[in-house]
Scaffold this active site. Structure first.
Site, PDB file in Angstrom:
ATOM      1  N   TYR A   1      -3.537  12.433   0.147  1.00 27.62           N
ATOM      2  CA  TYR A   1      -2.855  11.523  -0.780  1.00 27.62           C
ATOM      3  C   TYR A   1      -1.708  12.267  -1.471  1.00 27.62           C
ATOM      4  CZ  TYR A   1      -2.207   7.946  -4.362  1.00 27.62           C
ATOM      5  OH  TYR A   1      -1.666   6.969  -5.181  1.00 27.62           O
TER       6      TYR A   1
ATOM      7  N   SER B   1     -25.227   6.913 -17.652  1.00 28.21           N
ATOM      8  CA  SER B   1     -24.911   5.982 -16.572  1.00 28.21           C
ATOM      9  C   SER B   1     -26.206   5.514 -15.943  1.00 28.21           C
ATOM     10  CB  SER B   1     -24.058   6.684 -15.521  1.00 28.21           C
ATOM     11  OG  SER B   1     -24.182   5.990 -14.290  1.00 28.21           O
TER      12      SER B   1
ATOM     13  N   ASP C   1      -4.326   0.517  -9.410  1.00 28.32           N
ATOM     14  CA  ASP C   1      -5.750   0.200  -9.582  1.00 28.32           C
ATOM     15  C   ASP C   1      -6.063  -0.120 -11.036  1.00 28.32           C
ATOM     16  OD1 ASP C   1      -5.660   1.033  -6.967  1.00 28.32           O
ATOM     17  OD2 ASP C   1      -6.688   2.935  -7.327  1.00 28.32           O
TER      18      ASP C   1
ATOM     19  N   GLU D   1       0.836  -1.212   0.000  1.00 38.41           N
ATOM     20  CA  GLU D   1       0.000   0.000   0.000  1.00 38.41           C
ATOM     21  C   GLU D   1       0.865   1.255   0.000  1.00 38.41           C
ATOM     22  OE1 GLU D   1      -3.118   0.020  -1.112  1.00 38.41           O
ATOM     23  OE2 GLU D   1      -3.687  -1.287   0.553  1.00 38.41           O
ATOM     24  N   HIS D   2       0.502   2.178  -0.875  1.00 35.71           N
ATOM     25  CA  HIS D   2       1.251   3.430  -1.038  1.00 35.71           C
ATOM     26  C   HIS D   2       2.702   3.149  -1.466  1.00 35.71           C
ATOM     27  CE1 HIS D   2      -1.852   6.289   0.136  1.00 35.71           C
ATOM     28  NE2 HIS D   2      -2.252   5.364   0.975  1.00 35.71           N
TER      29      HIS D   2
ATOM     30  N   SER E   1     -12.027   1.007  -6.101  1.00 35.69           N
ATOM     31  CA  SER E   1     -11.576   1.470  -7.416  1.00 35.69           C
ATOM     32  C   SER E   1     -12.624   1.412  -8.500  1.00 35.69           C
ATOM     33  CB  SER E   1     -10.347   0.681  -7.877  1.00 35.69           C
ATOM     34  OG  SER E   1      -9.273   0.979  -7.066  1.00 35.69           O
TER      35      SER E   1
ATOM     36  N   ASP F   1       3.066   2.033  -4.901  1.00 37.36           N
ATOM     37  CA  ASP F   1       3.106   2.076  -6.382  1.00 37.36           C
ATOM     38  C   ASP F   1       3.781   3.342  -6.908  1.00 37.36           C
ATOM     39  OD1 ASP F   1       0.843   3.656  -5.728  1.00 37.36           O
ATOM     40  OD2 ASP F   1      -0.479   2.691  -7.208  1.00 37.36           O
TER      41      ASP F   1
ATOM     42  N   GLY G   1     -17.806   4.291  -2.911  1.00 33.93           N
ATOM     43  CA  GLY G   1     -17.154   4.837  -1.723  1.00 33.93           C
ATOM     44  C   GLY G   1     -16.483   3.782  -0.862  1.00 33.93           C
TER      45      GLY G   1
HETATM   46  C1  GLA Z   1      -5.129   4.628  -4.313  1.00 37.68           C
HETATM   47  C2  GLA Z   1      -4.350   4.933  -5.594  1.00 37.68           C
HETATM   48  C3  GLA Z   1      -3.351   3.812  -5.901  1.00 37.68           C
HETATM   49  C4  GLA Z   1      -2.482   3.504  -4.682  1.00 37.68           C
HETATM   50  C5  GLA Z   1      -3.332   3.318  -3.436  1.00 37.68           C
HETATM   51  C6  GLA Z   1      -2.514   3.163  -2.189  1.00 37.68           C
HETATM   52  O1  GLA Z   1      -5.943   3.507  -4.495  1.00 37.68           O
HETATM   53  O2  GLA Z   1      -5.244   5.071  -6.677  1.00 37.68           O
HETATM   54  O3  GLA Z   1      -2.567   4.167  -7.009  1.00 37.68           O
HETATM   55  O4  GLA Z   1      -1.514   4.492  -4.494  1.00 37.68           O
HETATM   56  O5  GLA Z   1      -4.229   4.408  -3.237  1.00 37.68           O
HETATM   57  O6  GLA Z   1      -1.775   1.986  -2.231  1.00 37.68           O
END
Ligand code: GLA
Length: 383
Positions: free
Chosen positions: A227, A64, A175, A30-31, A129, A33, A125
């Site tokens: 972020y 949609s 994602d 996580e975090h 993704s 990429d 939410g």
């Molecule tokens: C979000 C971003 C991803 C990644 C995650 C954290 O989902 O879209 O690219 O950075 O946060 O891992």
């Protein structure tokens, strides 16, 4: 398929085709990429389905089923499609769609207009993704409709560009890659520097295990600005350490001795999280999926204390899951709300859910939603 019915009802024609792209959960990594590191997400069984036809002008018409309540209203009408002739007119969810057209054209592909009807079932939410699913479904459809000959990885990169440069969200590649490239029954390992990927078998059912998604139902508004701030912390720490990205930190102790405050904590998380991804893959390869729980727990603690992207709703869910008998649990995705995941033996699912609900009751929060996650296939054409 109701997306095809809606297409017929609004345009009086059959669509040229129907495409689907899934959302994702991240098992670990996580975090990492956007730090050129490692990730291990998998596609979930929910996603976005798009019925589309080419047009021979530059107009995009967009409908949609979620934006119209998902049901035919009045006399069989689905509401009026949004008509976009200039990119700047796009708002809200439409920006993700129009951004993909923009990114393809920017890259020199001769993409003209299209008629689109979109249907989606990614829980909104939940941090699963839905926006990447939307981008990738549209990118895959345009690839087929305009014979672009792009690979799944190319499409993921273009979808990320749409989100970074058109929508304005500075996300990494995880994602979109998970949505475009996942395989059923597998997690997707990605080296976010080389963009090399490998499908890693993840057969939980054979071991009597499942990954339970715990959707907290909260989204703290801070999320987007935070972020970008985390990315900035990482980039400035890399600069201070004289490396291209935090991926290049090989001696953690030496690096930490040169940093303090936020930067020190962020580096500690990113470097150890990359190690955890590698360790977890090692365990999966050794057939020891039951043992990965400790890495999930350690990832959560690091995200909570070092990266500071968790929130009380996620922490309470993760702690209660482990108390209720989960083998491990962690927040998943960007943080500040959204979902946690727990690795749970099939016969413990009831007690894990109960423990979490009790903990939420004690806080006076409404119960989270529980969704079992089986690794689903990535984006594909349905018809
Ligand atoms: C979000 C971003 C991803 C990644 C995650 C954290 O989902 O879209 O690219 O950075 O946060 O891992």
């Amino acid at each position: 398929m109701r997306v095809v019915e809606a297409f017929r009802a609004t345009s009086g024609r059959e669509p040229d085709g129907v495409w689907h792209a899934p959302g994702r959960v991240n098992l670990i990594g996580e975090h990492t990429d956007y730090n050129d590191g490692f990730v291990l997400p998998f596609a979930v069984p929910w996603g976005v389905t798009a019925a589309m036809s080419r047009r021979d002008d530059d107009t995009i018409t967009l409908l949609s089923l979620q934006a119209t309540g998902g049901r035919p209203s009045g006399e069989g009408a689905f509401g009026r499609p949004l008509v976009i002739s200039e990119h700047e007119q796009a708002e809200g969810w439409a920006r993700y769609v129009v951004g993909v057209f923009w990114a393809l054209r920017q890259a020199g592909h001769a993409v003209r207009g299209a008629d689109l009807v979109i249907d989606g079932d990614v829980p909104q939410g939940a941090g699963l993704s839905s926006s990447a699913a939307l981008e990738v479904a549209v990118a895959l459809a345009l690839n087929d409709l305009y014979d672009l000959g792009l690979s799944g990885l190319d499409l993921a990169v273009l979808a990320q560009k749409a989100e970074n440069d058109f929508v304005g969200m500075p996300c990494g590649i995880m994602d979109q890659a998970a949505s475009a490239l996942s395989r059923e029954g597998h997690a997707l390992f990605m080296d976010c520097r080389s963009l090399a990927t490998r499908a890693v078998p993840l057969d939980l059912a054979a071991q009597g295990l499942q990954i339970l998604i715990i959707d907290t139902g909260v989204h703290h508004e801070l999320a987007d600005g935070q972020y970008a701030r985390r990315r900035h912390d990482c980039e400035s720490a890399a600069k201070r350490l004289g490396v291209e990205s935090l991926r290049d930190v090989t001696d953690l102790a030496a690096a930490l001795s040169k940093l303090d405050g936020d930067e020190r904590r962020r580096v500690q998380h990113v470097v150890t999280e990359n190690h955890r991804v590698e360790a977890l893959i090692g365990l999966l390869r050794a057939g020891a999926v039951r043992e990965i729980g400790a890495l999930l727990n350690a990832s959560h603690i690091s995200l909570r204390d070092q990266y500071e992207v968790s929130c009380p709703e996620l922490d309470v869910a993760v702690e209660a899951a482990v108390r209720g008998g989960a083998r491990g649990a962690r927040m998943t995705g960007g943080g500040f709300g959204g979902s946690a995941i727990a690795l749970v033996a099939d016969d413990r699912v009831g007690s894990v859910r109960q423990e979490i609900e009790k903990a939420y009751d004690r806080q006076g929060w409404s119960h989270p939603r529980f969704l079992p996650a089986t690794p689903a296939p990535g984006a594909r054409r349905l018809g």
